[in-house]
Design a protein around this motif. Structure first.
Motif, PDB file in Angstrom:
ATOM      1  N   PRO A  68     -31.874  30.952  19.587  1.00  0.00           N
ATOM      2  CA  PRO A  68     -32.806  29.894  20.000  1.00  0.00           C
ATOM      3  C   PRO A  68     -34.268  30.276  19.827  1.00  0.00           C
ATOM      4  CG  PRO A  68     -31.697  30.878  21.901  1.00  0.00           C
ATOM      5  CD  PRO A  68     -30.991  31.371  20.694  1.00  0.00           C
ATOM      6  N   PHE A  69     -34.580  31.577  19.702  1.00  0.00           N
ATOM      7  CA  PHE A  69     -35.963  31.999  19.507  1.00  0.00           C
ATOM      8  C   PHE A  69     -36.484  31.638  18.113  1.00  0.00           C
ATOM      9  CE2 PHE A  69     -35.547  35.647  22.798  1.00  0.00           C
ATOM     10  CZ  PHE A  69     -35.775  34.743  23.825  1.00  0.00           C
ATOM     11  N   TYR A  70     -35.582  31.223  17.218  1.00  0.00           N
ATOM     12  CA  TYR A  70     -35.989  30.873  15.854  1.00  0.00           C
ATOM     13  C   TYR A  70     -35.559  29.452  15.485  1.00  0.00           C
ATOM     14  CZ  TYR A  70     -37.469  35.638  14.837  1.00  0.00           C
ATOM     15  OH  TYR A  70     -38.140  36.846  14.827  1.00  0.00           O
ATOM     16  N   THR A 165     -33.983  20.963  23.409  1.00  0.00           N
ATOM     17  CA  THR A 165     -32.652  21.248  23.940  1.00  0.00           C
ATOM     18  C   THR A 165     -31.586  20.546  23.109  1.00  0.00           C
ATOM     19  OG1 THR A 165     -33.602  21.425  26.168  1.00  0.00           O
ATOM     20  CG2 THR A 165     -31.217  21.242  26.012  1.00  0.00           C
ATOM     21  N   LEU A 166     -31.881  19.346  22.630  1.00  0.00           N
ATOM     22  CA  LEU A 166     -30.965  18.658  21.717  1.00  0.00           C
ATOM     23  C   LEU A 166     -30.783  19.462  20.426  1.00  0.00           C
ATOM     24  CD1 LEU A 166     -32.058  14.918  22.042  1.00  0.00           C
ATOM     25  CD2 LEU A 166     -29.793  15.856  22.580  1.00  0.00           C
ATOM     26  N   ILE A 167     -31.867  20.035  19.923  1.00  0.00           N
ATOM     27  CA  ILE A 167     -31.792  20.856  18.711  1.00  0.00           C
ATOM     28  C   ILE A 167     -30.935  22.099  18.955  1.00  0.00           C
ATOM     29  CG2 ILE A 167     -33.137  22.299  17.129  1.00  0.00           C
ATOM     30  CD1 ILE A 167     -35.414  20.279  17.423  1.00  0.00           C
ATOM     31  N   ASN A 168     -31.123  22.743  20.112  1.00  0.00           N
ATOM     32  CA  ASN A 168     -30.299  23.904  20.456  1.00  0.00           C
ATOM     33  C   ASN A 168     -28.827  23.523  20.564  1.00  0.00           C
ATOM     34  OD1 ASN A 168     -32.875  25.197  22.682  1.00  0.00           O
ATOM     35  ND2 ASN A 168     -32.498  25.670  20.528  1.00  0.00           N
ATOM     36  N   THR A 169     -28.561  22.327  21.070  1.00  0.00           N
ATOM     37  CA  THR A 169     -27.189  21.846  21.159  1.00  0.00           C
ATOM     38  C   THR A 169     -26.599  21.648  19.765  1.00  0.00           C
ATOM     39  OG1 THR A 169     -27.743  20.697  23.226  1.00  0.00           O
ATOM     40  CG2 THR A 169     -25.704  20.042  22.110  1.00  0.00           C
ATOM     41  N   TYR A 170     -27.393  21.089  18.874  1.00  0.00           N
ATOM     42  CA  TYR A 170     -26.958  20.891  17.485  1.00  0.00           C
ATOM     43  C   TYR A 170     -26.659  22.235  16.822  1.00  0.00           C
ATOM     44  CZ  TYR A 170     -27.129  19.178  12.637  1.00  0.00           C
ATOM     45  OH  TYR A 170     -26.833  18.870  11.345  1.00  0.00           O
ATOM     46  N   ASP A 171     -27.503  23.236  17.073  1.00  0.00           N
ATOM     47  CA  ASP A 171     -27.273  24.578  16.531  1.00  0.00           C
ATOM     48  C   ASP A 171     -25.947  25.145  17.027  1.00  0.00           C
ATOM     49  OD1 ASP A 171     -29.741  24.462  15.289  1.00  0.00           O
ATOM     50  OD2 ASP A 171     -30.789  25.518  16.900  1.00  0.00           O
ATOM     51  N   ALA A 172     -25.676  24.945  18.322  1.00  0.00           N
ATOM     52  CA  ALA A 172     -24.443  25.475  18.907  1.00  0.00           C
ATOM     53  C   ALA A 172     -23.214  24.787  18.324  1.00  0.00           C
ATOM     54  CB  ALA A 172     -24.472  25.303  20.424  1.00  0.00           C
ATOM     55  N   ILE A 173     -23.316  23.484  18.038  1.00  0.00           N
ATOM     56  CA  ILE A 173     -22.193  22.755  17.447  1.00  0.00           C
ATOM     57  C   ILE A 173     -21.944  23.219  16.017  1.00  0.00           C
ATOM     58  CG2 ILE A 173     -21.415  20.478  16.681  1.00  0.00           C
ATOM     59  CD1 ILE A 173     -22.898  19.296  19.094  1.00  0.00           C
ATOM     60  N   LEU A 174     -23.020  23.389  15.230  1.00  0.00           N
ATOM     61  CA  LEU A 174     -22.871  23.849  13.851  1.00  0.00           C
ATOM     62  C   LEU A 174     -22.251  25.236  13.781  1.00  0.00           C
ATOM     63  CD1 LEU A 174     -26.175  22.710  12.073  1.00  0.00           C
ATOM     64  CD2 LEU A 174     -23.916  21.646  11.997  1.00  0.00           C
ATOM     65  N   ALA A 175     -22.427  26.024  14.829  1.00  0.00           N
ATOM     66  CA  ALA A 175     -21.910  27.391  14.827  1.00  0.00           C
ATOM     67  C   ALA A 175     -20.386  27.440  14.878  1.00  0.00           C
ATOM     68  CB  ALA A 175     -22.487  28.169  16.010  1.00  0.00           C
ATOM     69  N   VAL A 189     -19.073  31.047  22.431  1.00  0.00           N
ATOM     70  CA  VAL A 189     -19.067  30.946  23.889  1.00  0.00           C
ATOM     71  C   VAL A 189     -20.473  31.222  24.448  1.00  0.00           C
ATOM     72  CG1 VAL A 189     -18.099  31.891  26.019  1.00  0.00           C
ATOM     73  CG2 VAL A 189     -16.638  31.602  24.015  1.00  0.00           C
ATOM     74  N   VAL A 190     -21.122  32.246  23.896  1.00  0.00           N
ATOM     75  CA  VAL A 190     -22.467  32.604  24.359  1.00  0.00           C
ATOM     76  C   VAL A 190     -23.458  31.479  24.057  1.00  0.00           C
ATOM     77  CG1 VAL A 190     -24.384  34.200  24.016  1.00  0.00           C
ATOM     78  CG2 VAL A 190     -22.052  35.081  24.172  1.00  0.00           C
ATOM     79  N   LEU A 191     -23.415  30.949  22.839  1.00  0.00           N
ATOM     80  CA  LEU A 191     -24.314  29.859  22.465  1.00  0.00           C
ATOM     81  C   LEU A 191     -24.078  28.627  23.327  1.00  0.00           C
ATOM     82  CD1 LEU A 191     -24.159  30.164  18.579  1.00  0.00           C
ATOM     83  CD2 LEU A 191     -26.216  30.456  19.961  1.00  0.00           C
ATOM     84  N   LEU A 192     -22.801  28.302  23.559  1.00  0.00           N
ATOM     85  CA  LEU A 192     -22.469  27.115  24.342  1.00  0.00           C
ATOM     86  C   LEU A 192     -22.889  27.277  25.799  1.00  0.00           C
ATOM     87  CD1 LEU A 192     -21.125  24.352  24.046  1.00  0.00           C
ATOM     88  CD2 LEU A 192     -18.952  25.422  24.710  1.00  0.00           C
ATOM     89  N   LEU A 193     -22.668  28.458  26.367  1.00  0.00           N
ATOM     90  CA  LEU A 193     -23.089  28.721  27.741  1.00  0.00           C
ATOM     91  C   LEU A 193     -24.595  28.571  27.881  1.00  0.00           C
ATOM     92  CD1 LEU A 193     -22.569  29.743  30.645  1.00  0.00           C
ATOM     93  CD2 LEU A 193     -22.802  32.077  29.751  1.00  0.00           C
ATOM     94  N   ASN A 194     -25.320  29.098  26.913  1.00  0.00           N
ATOM     95  CA  ASN A 194     -26.769  29.000  26.944  1.00  0.00           C
ATOM     96  C   ASN A 194     -27.227  27.544  26.913  1.00  0.00           C
ATOM     97  OD1 ASN A 194     -29.566  30.097  26.636  1.00  0.00           O
ATOM     98  ND2 ASN A 194     -29.412  29.127  24.638  1.00  0.00           N
ATOM     99  N   VAL A 195     -26.603  26.742  26.051  1.00  0.00           N
ATOM    100  CA  VAL A 195     -26.979  25.331  25.936  1.00  0.00           C
ATOM    101  C   VAL A 195     -26.674  24.562  27.222  1.00  0.00           C
ATOM    102  CG1 VAL A 195     -26.289  23.173  24.821  1.00  0.00           C
ATOM    103  CG2 VAL A 195     -26.907  25.141  23.433  1.00  0.00           C
ATOM    104  N   VAL A 196     -25.521  24.818  27.815  1.00  0.00           N
ATOM    105  CA  VAL A 196     -25.159  24.127  29.057  1.00  0.00           C
ATOM    106  C   VAL A 196     -26.175  24.434  30.160  1.00  0.00           C
ATOM    107  CG1 VAL A 196     -23.461  24.040  30.920  1.00  0.00           C
ATOM    108  CG2 VAL A 196     -22.696  23.972  28.549  1.00  0.00           C
ATOM    109  N   LEU A 252     -29.668  37.009  26.424  1.00  0.00           N
ATOM    110  CA  LEU A 252     -28.305  37.379  26.062  1.00  0.00           C
ATOM    111  C   LEU A 252     -27.912  36.775  24.715  1.00  0.00           C
ATOM    112  CD1 LEU A 252     -25.471  38.545  26.682  1.00  0.00           C
ATOM    113  CD2 LEU A 252     -24.983  36.409  27.914  1.00  0.00           C
ATOM    114  N   THR A 253     -28.226  35.494  24.506  1.00  0.00           N
ATOM    115  CA  THR A 253     -27.882  34.820  23.253  1.00  0.00           C
ATOM    116  C   THR A 253     -28.599  35.461  22.076  1.00  0.00           C
ATOM    117  OG1 THR A 253     -27.582  32.741  24.462  1.00  0.00           O
ATOM    118  CG2 THR A 253     -27.834  32.598  22.063  1.00  0.00           C
ATOM    119  N   ASP A 254     -29.898  35.681  22.238  1.00  0.00           N
ATOM    120  CA  ASP A 254     -30.661  36.297  21.150  1.00  0.00           C
ATOM    121  C   ASP A 254     -30.158  37.705  20.857  1.00  0.00           C
ATOM    122  OD1 ASP A 254     -33.279  36.409  19.422  1.00  0.00           O
ATOM    123  OD2 ASP A 254     -33.283  38.238  20.628  1.00  0.00           O
ATOM    124  N   LEU A 255     -29.896  38.471  21.897  1.00  0.00           N
ATOM    125  CA  LEU A 255     -29.434  39.844  21.712  1.00  0.00           C
ATOM    126  C   LEU A 255     -28.088  39.874  20.999  1.00  0.00           C
ATOM    127  CD1 LEU A 255     -29.892  42.852  22.241  1.00  0.00           C
ATOM    128  CD2 LEU A 255     -28.792  42.556  24.476  1.00  0.00           C
TER     129      LEU A 255
END
Length: 272
Positions: A68-70, A165-175, A189-196, A252-255
């Motif tokens: 999400p930092f990028y 946040t919508l963009i981050n959700t889209y990123d998590a879905i594409l993953a 799981v990490v990406l989805l947890l972060n988005v939620v 955590l997600t970025d790491l």
């Protein structure tokens, strides 16, 4: 009791700060919560700043994990595959973060957040650092002058935060669709947890509560908005928790993406 000559009973003295001498008579470790808050916020700011300027290991191509930092990455400087919305912007100099369109707004949203104001007003600005503890400021003008008057634009940062946040959700879905097709790994799981949790933090915002029902005069005439306001109000009581949890999940997600992208670890796969 008679009023002094030349004054009326309704006159009030000029506003001054409370004078506590000594600074406090508290014997407990009142300084510990402000110290921990300062250390927590400083740790996140340092980590996020360093990572935002590294420009490496932010995209795990095999599993389509984007930190999400990028996000969103809209420049020709972005590595192939990480630009989910194209690259309408040319090459960027190294002193500009690749997510320069989102990071300033996210920073503004966090800085002007009602909880974070409380956190850094007490721990960093020391106004006051704790109950029954004196502060170093002689005057108090509230949020009526620069720079604190800028806190009033929080509601506008909220709208931009919704989009991000919508963009981050889209990123998590594409993953969920990597180079080998649909799959689920620990990174998902990490990406989805972060988005939620980002949604919980964003929707528990005081501005969101005001948007859903703050201007209503008759809840009975607006049952849908009243229902929304009720649910947002429940989230709002845990806004502080979500504020800290999302700082943790962002790191955590970025790491995790960093470690997978650099090859330091392999993504734990559950499906494909």
């Amino acid at each position: 009791m008679a009023s002094p000559a030349g004054t009326s009973p309704t006159d009030s003295p000029a506003p001054v700060r409370a004078n506590t001498a000594p600074r406090t008579r508290r014997t407990d470790r009142w300084w510990l919560p402000p110290l921990l808050t300062t250390l927590g916020l400083a740790t996140f700011v340092i980590y996020a700043t360093v990572r935002s300027f590294m420009r490496t290991d932010y995209w795990a191509a095999e599993h389509h994990y984007l930190t999400p930092f990028y996000s969103p990455c809209l420049s020709d400087s972005c590595v192939a595959g990480s630009s989910h919305f194209g690259t309408p912007i040319g090459e960027l100099p190294v002193f500009i973060p690749l997510a320069f369109l989102s990071l300033p707004f996210l920073l503004g949203f966090r800085l002007t957040c009602y909880y974070y104001r409380k956190a850094y007003y007490r721990s960093i600005w020391m106004a006051p650092p704790a109950c029954a503890v004196g502060e170093p400021h002689e005057r108090y003008t509230g949020e009526t002058r620069l720079p604190l008057i800028l806190q009033n634009v929080h509601r506008y940062f909220f709208y931009v935060a919704l989009v991000i946040t919508l963009i981050n959700t889209y990123d998590a879905i594409l993953a969920f669709g990597g180079e080998n097709g649909f799959g689920i790994g620990l990174g998902n799981v990490v990406l989805l947890l972060n988005v939620v949790l980002l949604w919980c933090y964003t929707l528990s915002c005081h501005s969101c509560r005001h948007v859903t029902g703050g201007r209503l005069k008759h809840f009975s005439r607006n049952p849908v908005r009243y229902r929304l306001w009720t649910q947002v109000s429940k989230l709002n009581t845990r806004h502080m928790e979500f504020a800290w949890l999302t700082l943790g999940t962002l790191v955590l997600t970025d790491l995790y993406v960093w470690l997978v992208s650099s090859g330091a670890i392999a993504d734990l796969r559950f499906i494909n």
